[in-house]
Write an enzyme that holds these catalytic residues in place. Structure first.
Site, PDB file in Angstrom:
ATOM      1  N   SER A 703       0.800  -1.224   0.000  1.00 25.52           N
ATOM      2  CA  SER A 703       0.000   0.000   0.000  1.00 25.52           C
ATOM      3  C   SER A 703       0.831   1.271   0.000  1.00 25.52           C
ATOM      4  O   SER A 703       0.272   2.362  -0.107  1.00 25.52           O
ATOM      5  CB  SER A 703      -0.938  -0.005   1.216  1.00 25.52           C
ATOM      6  OG  SER A 703      -0.199  -0.022   2.419  1.00 25.52           O
ATOM      7  N   LYS A 746      -6.297   3.512   8.876  1.00 27.72           N
ATOM      8  CA  LYS A 746      -5.383   4.503   8.297  1.00 27.72           C
ATOM      9  C   LYS A 746      -5.970   5.904   8.384  1.00 27.72           C
ATOM     10  O   LYS A 746      -5.244   6.878   8.653  1.00 27.72           O
ATOM     11  CB  LYS A 746      -5.091   4.124   6.844  1.00 27.72           C
ATOM     12  CG  LYS A 746      -4.323   2.810   6.704  1.00 27.72           C
ATOM     13  CD  LYS A 746      -4.147   2.417   5.253  1.00 27.72           C
ATOM     14  CE  LYS A 746      -3.376   1.104   5.133  1.00 27.72           C
ATOM     15  NZ  LYS A 746      -3.202   0.662   3.737  1.00 27.72           N
TER      16      LYS A 746
END
Length: 807
Positions: A703, A746
């Site tokens: 990611s 996140k």
């Protein structure tokens, strides 16, 4: 009413010569008694009307009719309560007893049928007619039936004590089949209905055949009773023998000086075992070990081992259980009382409990398994309330709660126990927890199941399969007990920080419930509702001495903690409370303390966490990325630098293989799409260095791909990245942005770091539904499909410097 009785001493009454049957006879009703022709019948007469009948009969021809009552409960039966067939007889003896009743002996003559009633007052007088036998000829069939009846009855007389042996002689000398059947039928203890059936049967052959069937049945019952009596006698003899031997053993032990203590110990264990409803296998094993214990002297090494083993068996809840409270409304109230928000998690738990409620009903209806069902696995970062959720579920269900920590367990024996051959052997953690719970259906919270390991001592995760699998745990066998124990009624709730380290077969048996971190607003509410009151109470303070303002709590959240959960927040609140408690104990606290933001900084010292994004991204070549970790989301910085060289790429920061490959993919894209104005041989003359700070922390995953590409593009274009932007997403060689996981964690990390704009893959747009609405309103989400959209949103706009060399 007439009852069977035994006549006492009586005066002899002469019986007249039998005359022809009169048209009407006085009738004595019989209770539970049927009389047969040509027999002597002793009777007890107690009712007034019956005594009047006997007195009148004795003054006349002494002939009466004897008929059985259909219902023995009726005290004074009328014509409708009596059978139609009886016998006629002559009163042979009469005795008056001191209690005022009479005892008579009646010699019956022939069978009669009632054709009508001449009178019912003061006693019954019936019109009767003779009912003679038919088929009296001694045919071969009748002779065979007679011999069969005689042989069967002889066997019965030998087996039962209430029939005298003189009956055998009388039966053997009878040649008349009718008289034989009447004598045997009158001697048997059979139902009144069956005796009446035999009396009413006029066909001698049919009567003998029916009597033969009844005798065969009675003989079988007598034989079965004899076998039962023999078994009972055998048990009594063995029990008496065991008693004598135990008394002798006790005397020997007393002489050796060890009798009282051993006897008391063994007797106590025996009483405790007798009070338990043990399964058959466990009962046999316990009795066998108890017998061994009684034979061993206390000094024997095996004595203590056996005693400990029996004490463990006694202490386990083999049949003790608590009643489940499956009221979903009550469960919802408990969850709301103990936990703020996390509505999706609460709904998932309520769904789980609803399924258990329905399966509980089905188990009774269709014998479904339904006991254990699925196992809940609460997955999330530390401090988000996984263990307290387990406690709430147990409180909602009304079950006992036991917490089992398996973090760092590497020995299989910790789960299954040690065999008794080892010194210091003991059961595994599952059996120990069952003993502590005192119930066979508690709730077990298995903490840190993702941190179990394996070494030369075995694989505890594999041993846990038998514990958690509903198909296997109904007969869980601990090595120490070596007995099957039913765990199917235990509810298992496990916790983990990550699923990656849980073995696949174990994970497959669990229902996963994800718990994410809390936003700043959620932390504030949790602190006000739960943490502050708890820390005030734990530190000996009261609400009258200390209070926290919202601004003070926000300072603690933002400047002194940076975590997904609230464990560190509670720790800092506790620090503040302890310092105020010290002032109160020293006597320097004279009034109520209101904790404000400045007072928090005064008590906790310098702030611990700062927003670094503006300082770190001020120079080109630095981009802010978002990462997922087992302890929640985090912000990471990717730095890129160029220097003269030969085109090599250096990657540092303790990165995993996947993240290194992402850096290579990002560089390949940047090289294939160079910024405008960059010299064509620039990459051949320069080396690139990509570094992710916090090098002591391992990092991996795809990611960070667009973050690395953005840092490289920022370096090559000489354009800084916006300080309020963070990004996450995987990059391909063609510049596409692929989806990632853990978006909510996140985003929460971005909020803690002061980020305003979050760049994420377009395919993750649906994940925004999991993020609290107030947080979505505060952040600017940019969902992108290609890296060009990322660069447009992330780089600070500034005019390109044509022809400028980098490096």
């Amino acid at each position: 009413m007439i009852e069977v009785g035994t006549p006492g001493e009586a005066r002899q009454i002469e019986v007249p010569t039998q005359r022809e049957l009169p048209e009407a006879l006085p009738l004595l009703p019989l209770r539970d008694t049927v009389c047969f022709p040509e027999t002597l019948v002793p009777l007890a007469v107690g009712q007034d009307r019956s005594m009047a009948l006997v007195n009148d009969v004795l003054g006349g021809d002494r002939m009466i009719a004897l008929v059985a009552s259909r219902n023995p409960e009726v005290e004074a039966p009328g014509p409708e309560d009596l059978y139609d067939v009886g016998v006629a007889g002559v009163v042979a003896r009469m005795l008056r007893v001191p209690d005022g009743t009479l005892r008579i002996l009646v010699q019956t003559t022939q069978r009669v049928r009632i054709t009508g009633w001449a009178s019912t007052d003061p006693y019954l007088v019936a019109n009767v007619e003779e009912l003679p036998d038919t088929g009296t000829a001694q045919t071969p069939e009748v002779l065979a039936l007679m011999r069969n009846v005689q042989a069967t009855f002889a066997n019965i007389v030998e087996a039962v004590p209430y029939l005298p042996e003189e009956l055998l002689t009388a039966i053997a000398n009878l040649d008349d089949p009718s008289a034989l059947s009447h004598l045997i039928a009158s001697a048997l203890r059979i139902k009144t209905e069956e005796k009446q059936e035999l009396l009413e049967e006029t066909d001698v052959a049919k009567r003998l055949r029916r009597l033969s069937e009844i005798l065969a049945r009675e003989l079988e019952v007598v034989a079965l009773g004899s076998r039962i009596q023999s078994q009972v006698q055998s048990e009594l003899d063995r029990g008496q023998r065991e008693f004598v031997l135990r008394q002798q053993l006790r005397a020997i032990q007393d002489e050796l000086g060890e009798g009282d203590e051993m006897a008391a110990e063994a007797e106590e264990l025996r009483q405790q075992l007798a009070a338990l409803e043990l399964p058959e296998e466990a009962r046999r094993q316990a009795d066998r070990e108890l017998a061994r214990l009684e034979r061993l002297p206390p000094a024997a090494a095996e004595h203590g081992v056996i005693r400990s083993y029996l004490e463990w068996i006694v202490s386990l809840p083999w049949n003790t259980r608590t009643e489940d409270n499956l009221d979903l409304g009550h469960a919802r109230a408990v969850l709301d009382e103990d936990h703020y928000d996390i509505e999706q998690v609460k709904d998932r738990i309520l769904e789980f409990l609803a399924v258990r409620k329905l399966k509980d009903g089905q188990r009774r209806a269709d014998d479904d398994d339904g006991h254990g069902g699925s196992i809940l696995c609460l997955v999330g970062p530390p401090g988000v309330g996984k263990t307290s959720l387990g406690r709430s579920i147990a409180r909602a269900l009304g079950r006992r709660f036991e917490r089992i920590s398996v973090g760092g367990v590497r020995d299989e024996a910790e789960i299954r126990g040690h065999r008794r051959t080892y010194i210091g052997a003991m059961p595994g953690v599952i059996i120990r927890a069952l003993r502590d719970a005192g119930s066979r259906n508690p709730l077990f919270m298995i903490d840190e199941i993702d941190k179990m390991g394996a070494d030369y001592r075995g694989d505890p995760a594999s041993a846990m399969l038998e514990v958690l699998d509903p198909e296997q745990n109904a007969s869980f066998r601990d090595h120490y007990l070596d007995l099957p124990f039913d765990l199917s009624e235990v509810m298992f709730v496990t916790t983990a920080n990550t699923l990656d380290t849980i073995p696949g077969p174990l994970l497959d048996r669990m229902e996963i419930i994800q718990l994410t971190g809390y936003t700043e607003e959620e932390k504030l509410e949790i602190a006000k509702r739960y943490l502050v009151p708890r820390q005030i109470r734990r530190n000996g303070l009261t609400r009258g001495r200390i209070s926290f303002s919202d601004a003070a709590l926000r300072v603690v959240i933002a400047d002194y903690t940076r975590e997904a959960g609230v464990r560190g927040l509670e720790r800092q609140i506790g620090t503040v409370c302890r310092r105020v408690a010290r002032q109160a104990a020293e006597g320097t606290l004279t009034r109520r303390v209101a904790i404000s933001a400045p007072r928090v900084r005064e008590l906790l010292g310098r702030r611990r966490y700062f927003s670094e994004t503006r300082r770190r991204t001020a120079e080109p070549g630095v981009a802010t990325g978002l990462a997922w970790t087992p302890v929640g989301g985090d912000v990471l910085f990717v730095e890129a630098s160029a220097m003269p060289g030969s085109g090599k790429l250096t990657i540092t920061g303790q990165l995993g293989d996947v993240m290194r490959e992402s850096a290579q993919a990002a560089l390949s894209y940047v090289r294939s799409h160079p910024p405008e104005g960059l010299e064509t041989d620039w990459f051949a003359d320069h080396d690139l260095h990509v570094h992710v700070p916090a090098g002591a922390i391992p990092k991996d995953g795809p990611s960070a791909g667009i973050t690395i590409a953005t840092a490289l593009s920022s370096l090559l274009r000489d354009q800084p990245v916006r300080a309020d932007v963070a990004m996450t997403g995987e990059i391909t060689l063609t510049g596409q942005v692929l989806p990632i996981g853990g978006l909510k964690e996140k985003v929460l990390a971005a909020q803690r770091a002061g980020i305003v704009c979050v760049i994420a893959p377009e395919l993750n747009a649906a994940d925004v539904e999991e993020i609290p609405a107030h947080l979505v309103a505060e952040l600017d989400f940019r969902f992108v499909e290609r890296i060009e959209e990322v660069l447009e949103a992330a780089l600070v706009p500034r005019p390109a410097l044509a022809g400028r060399r980098r490096g």
